[in-house]
Each structure stands twice: as C-alpha cells, then as structure tokens.
Design a protein around this motif. Structure first.
Motif, PDB file in Angstrom:
ATOM      1  N   SER A 130       0.842  -1.197   0.000  1.00 44.37           N
ATOM      2  CA  SER A 130       0.000   0.000   0.000  1.00 44.37           C
ATOM      3  C   SER A 130       0.878   1.247   0.000  1.00 44.37           C
ATOM      4  N   ILE A 131       0.614   2.155  -0.961  1.00 46.16           N
ATOM      5  CA  ILE A 131       1.334   3.429  -1.049  1.00 46.16           C
ATOM      6  C   ILE A 131       0.291   4.533  -1.167  1.00 46.16           C
ATOM      7  N   SER A 132       0.419   5.559  -0.338  1.00 43.67           N
ATOM      8  CA  SER A 132      -0.589   6.617  -0.340  1.00 43.67           C
ATOM      9  C   SER A 132       0.026   7.940   0.088  1.00 43.67           C
ATOM     10  N   LEU A 133      -0.779   8.996  -0.049  1.00 46.67           N
ATOM     11  CA  LEU A 133      -0.421  10.330   0.418  1.00 46.67           C
ATOM     12  C   LEU A 133      -1.406  10.751   1.498  1.00 46.67           C
ATOM     13  N   SER A 134      -0.909  11.485   2.473  1.00 46.52           N
ATOM     14  CA  SER A 134      -1.769  12.133   3.457  1.00 46.52           C
ATOM     15  C   SER A 134      -1.615  13.637   3.264  1.00 46.52           C
ATOM     16  N   ILE A 135      -2.718  14.311   2.996  1.00 47.84           N
ATOM     17  CA  ILE A 135      -2.683  15.747   2.719  1.00 47.84           C
ATOM     18  C   ILE A 135      -2.812  16.520   4.028  1.00 47.84           C
TER      19      ILE A 135
END
Length: 345
Positions: free
Chosen positions: A239-244
C-alpha cells in the motif's frame, strides 16, 4: 547550589520520563541519562523551590544494571530513555512504577495488591510495526529523516531505529533519493514551505505486507508514478498513499488520504484474527506483546459465550474481534470512520 555548579549524586529512582532521581541534602534532582544505582557527577542547570534539573557529566560508579546502549543515538535522540538499563532492570522498574502509582494515587495498600509478575519480551528489539519519520535538512542543506530530539523539533538523523523493522532504512533511502532526483523539498516548520513532512511506514509482521504513506504539505506529489515505481522495489510493498496536511500544526497525519497503489490498507493477524490496517487506523505497535496481552485479557474475562461486550474507543476492532471468539455479541464504539470501515471488512 548555583547554576553550573557540579556535585556528586547517588541515583535512587527514575521518573516517568526516564530521568534519574537523587536527593542531596533533602533536595530532589532529576538527571537525564542516569540509571538507578549510578553514582554520578552532575551539573546544576535549572532549579525550582523543591527540585532541580541537572546534566549528567560523568558516571563515577556505574549501576549493576547499567549497559552500553545498543543504539549509538540513544542519548541525543531521546526516544529510548531506558536503553542504558538492562532489559531485566527495565521490567523491574516498570513493574515497581505501576505498584507505586496504585499505592500513591489509587490509595491501595501494597500488601493487598494482587500484582502478578510483568510479562516481558524474549527479544525487545525490532518489534515496532509502525514508525513516523519527519523530513528536513541538516546544516549543509542535505535532506535528512529521523526523529525529533527530546522536547524539540530538531531532527536527529536516524534511518535504522533498532526498535523498528529493517525495511525502514531502505524505504527512507528510496524516498530521499526520489526527493533529490526530482528536486522535491522537505517541509520547513518555520516558513511553512516545502512539500514532504513525514513518512509513515507500517508492516504486518505475520503477512510481511508493507505500507508507506507520505505526509505532504500540498495537494499532490510531483512524479507520483516514479515514486510508486521506486517503492515497489521493496519486497512486500502493498500500500502506497499520500496524506494531505497543509495545516500549521504538530499533528502528523492529515484527514485526506490519496491512494497511489494497492488496496489502501495492509493486513496482519493477532492470534487467528485477521485485521485490515489503513493509514489513519490505530493498531497496536507491538504485535508480539499485543497477542500476549489480548490472550491474558481473554482468559481473565472468562467469557462463556453468553456475554455482550462493549469495546469503547475500539479503533479497528483489535480487542472487539479478538473477544468475539468467545462472546455472544461485541459492540465497538469509535469516532474515526476509517477505523470502523477497517473493522467491518
């Protein structure tokens, strides 16, 4: 006693922050990095009416429980206040601290407390399944990642914390290489500029699945496809994601998660129960001890299959689902919607 005056002190106890505690002529001194049983040379730094803070200058007589900290950054980092104490002594210290609090705060009599021996780990290293690394620059302008020094926001470069998983080091190197290659700047707290604030890394110990969530001071990550491609070199990357997070805040995670690769979560097990863990979900950071803890709780609960259990602040339902093996019905109550979604999967 004047500021910067040096004195000899016998360390009798340690406080909740891991600082050594000693008395000199009835006056209490707190000395960071001192261990119970040490005799130290200390320098007075700050004094109140009934207590003061001193800097450890030299260990004159080491405690029988003093050891060389395995991590070379143990003292400047400040994240592991007890590393100079043997693990067996750490367990005794924690057990005694709980007993003292129950007596002093709870009003119990010590002889009436049914305290069982503390349950420690066979190997108290590499156990954390989660780490959050801030990014910044050193004095030469190089991108660094690590941990904040105690009571500061000064980053101590550390990419291989001995409490974390070995994959952390490689993942952080990839992120720094990506930032350097595409000229992406780390976040600067004072000016509120720069993009990359933190990296959240999680690992499922039983599944081997890895998660990376990059916390950014912006709405998107340039060259996101290259970012994903570079991270996929790491075995187990799931899992790869961004947190804004564009707020001026000390809160690490933003409320918006942008998924870049994978299902948006990783899976892991506690006992025979599988859990799905997303970036915002609470999940116990020590899965080895968690399984022991929940097993003890389940045994003490003595559930017969007829009970209704309420699990308040349940997170992703680690306790709820574990107890559901023996209860008639379990209700979990939680304020974070994503955690409830994970629990229901």
């Amino acid at each position: 006693m004047n500021k910067n005056e040096e004195f000899t002190l016998a360390i009798e106890d340690m406080n909740e922050d891991g600082a050594g505690v000693g008395r000199l002529d009835g006056y209490i001194w707190f000395v960071k990095d001192a261990v119970i049983g040490d005799v130290v040379r200390a320098r007075a730094m700050k004094m109140k009416k009934n207590y003061g803070f001193a800097r450890l200058m030299e260990v004159l007589v080491p405690s029988a429980d003093r050891v060389v900290p395995p991590c070379p950054l143990a003292r400047p980092c400040g994240g592991c206040q007890l590393q100079a104490m043997s693990y067996e002594a750490q367990l005794r210290f924690k057990e005694r601290k709980i007993t003292n609090n129950l007596v002093r705060i709870g009003g119990f009599k010590e002889e009436e407390l049914p305290m069982l021996p503390i349950i420690g780990m066979e190997n108290p290293w590499r156990y954390r399944n989660k780490a959050q690394f801030p990014f910044g620059r050193d004095k030469d302008g190089n991108i660094i990642a690590g941990f904040y020094a105690g009571r500061t926001h000064r980053i101590v470069p550390c990419e291989d914390c001995l409490l974390g998983v070995e994959e952390n080091q490689r993942i952080l190197k990839i992120i720094k290489d990506f930032m350097n290659q595409y000229r992406i700047s780390p976040y600067d707290e004072e000016s509120h500029t720069g993009l990359v604030r933190h990296a959240l890394i999680r690992k499922g110990f039983r599944t081997g699945q890895l998660m990376v969530c990059l916390i950014i001071n912006g709405s998107d990550l340039p060259q996101r496809d290259a970012f994903v491609r570079m991270l996929l070199q790491v075995e187990g990357m799931t899992s790869i994601s961004l947190s804004i997070n564009r707020e001026r805040t000390n809160v690490i995670m933003g409320k918006e998660i942008v998924n870049l690769y994978g299902p948006g979560y990783i899976e892991d097990f506690i006992g025979n129960v599988a859990y799905q863990i997303s970036p915002l979900s609470f999940y116990q950071v020590n899965p080895v001890q968690t399984e022991k803890l929940y097993g003890e709780a389940l045994a003490y609960a003595g559930l017969t299959g007829n009970e209704v259990v309420w699990d308040l602040y349940c997170g992703i339902g680690t306790i709820s689902l574990f107890l559901a093996q023996k209860a008639r019905k379990v209700y979990g109550v939680e304020i974070v919607p994503q955690a409830i979604a994970d629990a229901r999967r």
